[in-house]
Design a protein around this motif. Structure first.
Motif, short mmCIF file in Angstrom:
data_model
loop_
_atom_site.label_atom_id
_atom_site.label_comp_id
_atom_site.label_asym_id
_atom_site.label_seq_id
_atom_site.Cartn_x
_atom_site.Cartn_y
_atom_site.Cartn_z
N VAL A 189 0.81 -1.22 0.00
CA VAL A 189 0.00 0.00 0.00
C VAL A 189 0.85 1.27 0.00
O VAL A 189 0.59 2.21 -0.75
CB VAL A 189 -0.95 0.03 1.23
CG1 VAL A 189 -1.99 1.10 1.05
CG2 VAL A 189 -1.63 -1.30 1.40
N LEU A 224 -0.03 6.89 -7.90
CA LEU A 224 -1.19 7.50 -8.54
C LEU A 224 -0.77 7.81 -9.97
O LEU A 224 0.43 7.99 -10.24
CB LEU A 224 -1.58 8.80 -7.84
CG LEU A 224 -2.09 8.67 -6.41
CD1 LEU A 224 -2.38 10.06 -5.84
CD2 LEU A 224 -3.36 7.82 -6.37
N ARG A 270 -8.20 22.74 0.84
CA ARG A 270 -9.57 22.31 1.04
C ARG A 270 -10.63 23.40 1.05
O ARG A 270 -11.75 23.19 0.69
CB ARG A 270 -9.70 21.43 2.29
CG ARG A 270 -10.75 20.33 2.10
CD ARG A 270 -10.91 19.49 3.35
NE ARG A 270 -9.65 18.99 3.85
CZ ARG A 270 -8.99 17.97 3.34
NH1 ARG A 270 -9.48 17.33 2.31
NH2 ARG A 270 -7.84 17.60 3.84
N VAL A 300 -5.42 12.01 7.75
CA VAL A 300 -5.23 12.53 6.40
C VAL A 300 -5.73 13.97 6.29
O VAL A 300 -5.15 14.81 5.62
CB VAL A 300 -5.99 11.63 5.39
CG1 VAL A 300 -6.21 12.34 4.08
CG2 VAL A 300 -5.25 10.34 5.18
N ALA A 301 -6.83 14.23 6.97
CA ALA A 301 -7.46 15.55 6.92
C ALA A 301 -7.79 16.00 8.34
O ALA A 301 -8.93 15.88 8.78
CB ALA A 301 -8.72 15.49 6.06
N ARG A 312 -15.42 11.38 -0.68
CA ARG A 312 -15.13 12.38 -1.72
C ARG A 312 -16.22 13.43 -1.79
O ARG A 312 -15.96 14.61 -1.85
CB ARG A 312 -14.96 11.70 -3.09
CG ARG A 312 -14.49 12.66 -4.17
CD ARG A 312 -14.61 12.03 -5.55
NE ARG A 312 -13.62 10.99 -5.80
CZ ARG A 312 -12.37 11.22 -6.19
NH1 ARG A 312 -11.96 12.44 -6.37
NH2 ARG A 312 -11.54 10.22 -6.38
N GLU A 345 -14.47 16.53 0.01
CA GLU A 345 -13.49 16.88 -1.01
C GLU A 345 -12.18 16.10 -0.83
O GLU A 345 -11.10 16.65 -0.97
CB GLU A 345 -13.15 18.38 -0.95
CG GLU A 345 -14.22 19.27 -1.51
CD GLU A 345 -13.82 20.73 -1.44
OE1 GLU A 345 -14.66 21.54 -1.02
OE2 GLU A 345 -12.67 21.07 -1.75
N ASP A 389 -9.48 13.92 -2.20
CA ASP A 389 -9.07 13.58 -3.56
C ASP A 389 -8.26 12.26 -3.55
O ASP A 389 -8.12 11.63 -2.50
CB ASP A 389 -8.29 14.73 -4.20
CG ASP A 389 -6.95 14.99 -3.53
OD1 ASP A 389 -6.39 16.07 -3.74
OD2 ASP A 389 -6.45 14.11 -2.78
N SER A 390 -7.72 11.89 -4.72
CA SER A 390 -7.06 10.59 -4.84
C SER A 390 -5.85 10.44 -3.93
O SER A 390 -5.58 9.36 -3.42
CB SER A 390 -6.60 10.36 -6.28
OG SER A 390 -7.67 10.63 -7.14
N MET A 391 -5.12 11.54 -3.76
CA MET A 391 -3.93 11.49 -2.90
C MET A 391 -4.35 11.27 -1.45
O MET A 391 -3.81 10.43 -0.74
CB MET A 391 -3.16 12.80 -3.03
CG MET A 391 -1.87 12.83 -2.27
SD MET A 391 -0.57 11.85 -3.04
CE MET A 391 0.01 13.01 -4.26
N ASP A 392 -5.38 12.02 -1.02
CA ASP A 392 -5.92 11.86 0.34
C ASP A 392 -6.39 10.43 0.54
O ASP A 392 -6.14 9.81 1.56
CB ASP A 392 -7.15 12.76 0.56
CG ASP A 392 -6.81 14.23 0.56
OD1 ASP A 392 -7.69 15.01 0.16
OD2 ASP A 392 -5.69 14.59 0.94
N LEU A 394 -5.59 7.65 -1.01
CA LEU A 394 -4.50 6.68 -0.92
C LEU A 394 -3.88 6.71 0.48
O LEU A 394 -3.60 5.67 1.08
CB LEU A 394 -3.44 6.95 -1.99
CG LEU A 394 -2.23 6.02 -2.00
CD1 LEU A 394 -2.66 4.57 -2.19
CD2 LEU A 394 -1.24 6.41 -3.10
N ASN A 395 -3.68 7.90 1.00
CA ASN A 395 -3.11 8.01 2.35
C ASN A 395 -4.05 7.47 3.42
O ASN A 395 -3.62 6.92 4.44
CB ASN A 395 -2.74 9.47 2.65
CG ASN A 395 -1.46 9.88 1.93
OD1 ASN A 395 -0.52 9.10 1.84
ND2 ASN A 395 -1.42 11.09 1.42
N ILE A 421 -6.11 4.92 2.88
CA ILE A 421 -5.96 3.47 2.76
C ILE A 421 -4.67 3.02 3.45
O ILE A 421 -4.65 2.00 4.15
CB ILE A 421 -5.95 3.04 1.28
CG1 ILE A 421 -7.29 3.35 0.61
CG2 ILE A 421 -5.60 1.56 1.14
CD1 ILE A 421 -8.42 2.44 1.03
#
Lengths: 351, 80
Positions: free
Chosen positions: A177, A182, A225, B17-18, B33, B37, B39-42, B44-45, B47
């Motif tokens: 993981v 990406l 954000r 993550v946030a 999402r 908001e 996103d894909s980077m968030d 992944l982190n 997970i």
């Protein structure tokens, strides 16, 4: 240091001893003001300040909070209390804090620390509003300048990224993981490689002169954000492989969101990528960020009907657009870059 | 592990993550999402955080099951 772009870390490139701090925390100073002096081992006084291009105002920021907008804060007169320090009294008046309600510190005096602690427990809503409007102002000023000064031309291509995405999926299946990629990572790597042959898309335009740079410092447009936008650069992107690119991206995003960006990252970009990501739009017509001379826009990847090996089949496509400064390059330069990028993305294993 | 504990694990991974989301209510069936908001980077982190907390190597093909709070809790429960 607090600027229009948020809090950034000033970097020092000299070795030595911090000799004198010339600005106090919380103090507002104009751009170019001396912040501190460093005594080098050879005993010469060296300026620690590095000029920052886009910041309109420099404020040394205390760790806990930053100024609330004046309009919303009612004027609170602070009683002349013997047991409050002058710095605390001034700070409290600025923040609209009623000092008589604060408990003194261990020494029996209401100090700066007590006022700061109180302010930090208050709602962050007004703080964000001010940060946001500063950032918006910086964006507005850069984008207005870009629109009025830079003659933009645009070229675009629908790039087939089916091979890229299959390669990515296979890679991530065999990776833990923490090591996964990406698609932005190979994408940025491919852009960096393609730019090596596009000198007129990578550099700066100032006072009628274009200066290409050998380093490829790719600014990444990152959304914060609460509606903010900032483009810190991955420095020397041309020297990084896909994994290193991924690490840098991750690190950059984290620091962009926590105000940990460095001044070099905000001022040394030579080109920018704006990558919309998932569930967004098919293409973007981005605006060049002066003094850069090009910007690459990537839309969402979507499955679409396409011709592949003489048959109409579903493929993964991404619309990539390039905006170029027409004083420096023309459509052909941009088109050749996109063609090169497309070819590189067909062989992701070679990136 | 109880549902409540699992939910806390998911929350902790999300908030690391946030951090600005901490304390906010999470709609259990709305995707992260849409709500925040992310996103894909968030994501992944997130997970990665879940993986570290549970020791599970979550494969990419399972990501669609982990888009919501309810989905994530159910996934973790099934994997124990």
């Amino acid at each position: 240091v607090e600027t229009q772009k948020g809090a950034i870390e000033i970097e020092v490139f000299e070795d030595g001893t911090l000799d004198k701090i010339c600005v106090k925390p919380g103090e507002k100073v104009p751009v170019g003001h001396l912040l501190a002096t460093i005594r080098s081992p050879a005993e010469t006084v060296v300026h620690a300040w590095r000029d920052h291009e886009a910041a309109a105002r420099q404020i040394a920021r205390p760790k806990v909070s930053s100024p609330a907008p004046v309009i919303q804060t009612p004027q609170v007169s602070v009683a002349r209390h013997e047991k409050i320090s002058p710095a605390a009294r001034k700070f409290a008046a600025e923040r609209g804090v009623d000092v008589s309600s604060l408990a003194p510190g261990a020494d029996g005096i209401v100090g700066l620390r007590e006022v700061e602690a109180y302010v930090s427990t208050q709602s962050d809503a007004t703080l964000d509003a001010d940060d946001q409007s500063q950032m918006r102002k910086a964006i507005a000023s850069a984008m207005s300048r870009a629109n009025s000064e830079i003659p933009h031309y645009y070229v675009g291509s629908s790039i087939d990224v089916t091979s890229l995405m299959s390669w990515l999926m296979a890679q991530n299946q065999s990776r833990n993981v923490e090591e996964r990629l990406l698609y932005a990572a190979p994408l940025v790597r491919a852009v960096a490689t393609a730019l090596k042959k596009s000198a007129r898309l990578n550099g700066h335009y100032r006072n009628g002169v274009f200066t290409p740079t050998p380093d490829i410092n790719i600014g990444m447009a990152i959304a914060t954000r609460k509606g903010g936008l900032i483009s810190p650069a991955i420095l020397d992107a041309g020297t990084l492989d896909v994994d290193a690119t991924m690490q840098r991206l991750n690190d950059l995003v984290k620091r962009a969101r926590s105000s940990g960006l460095r001044s070099s990252e905000l001022s040394l970009g030579t080109v920018t990528i704006t990558n919309l990501g998932h569930e967004t739009a098919d293409f973007v017509m981005p605006v060049i960020y002066p003094p850069q001379v090009a910007i690459i826009g990537c839309g969402q990847i979507r499955e679409r009907p396409s011709v592949h090996e003489s048959a109409v089949v579903p493929r993964q496509l991404m619309d990539v657009t390039l905006a170029g400064d027409h004083r420096v390059s023309d459509g052909r330069t941009g088109a050749q870059f996109l063609n090169r990028l497309s070819m590189l993305l067909q062989k992701p294993e070679e990136l | 592990m109880s549902n409540q504990n699992l939910e806390q694990v998911v929350r902790d991974a999300l908030f690391s993550v946030a951090p600005d989301l901490e304390g906010l209510a999470i709609e259990p069936d709305e995707t992260f999402r849409e709500q925040f908001e992310i996103d894909s980077m968030d994501y992944l982190n997130f997970i990665i955080g879940l993986s570290k907390a549970t020791g599970l190597q979550i494969p990419e093909c399972d990501y669609p099951k982990l888009q919501t709070l309810a989905g994530s809790v159910a996934y973790l429960k099934d994997s124990k």
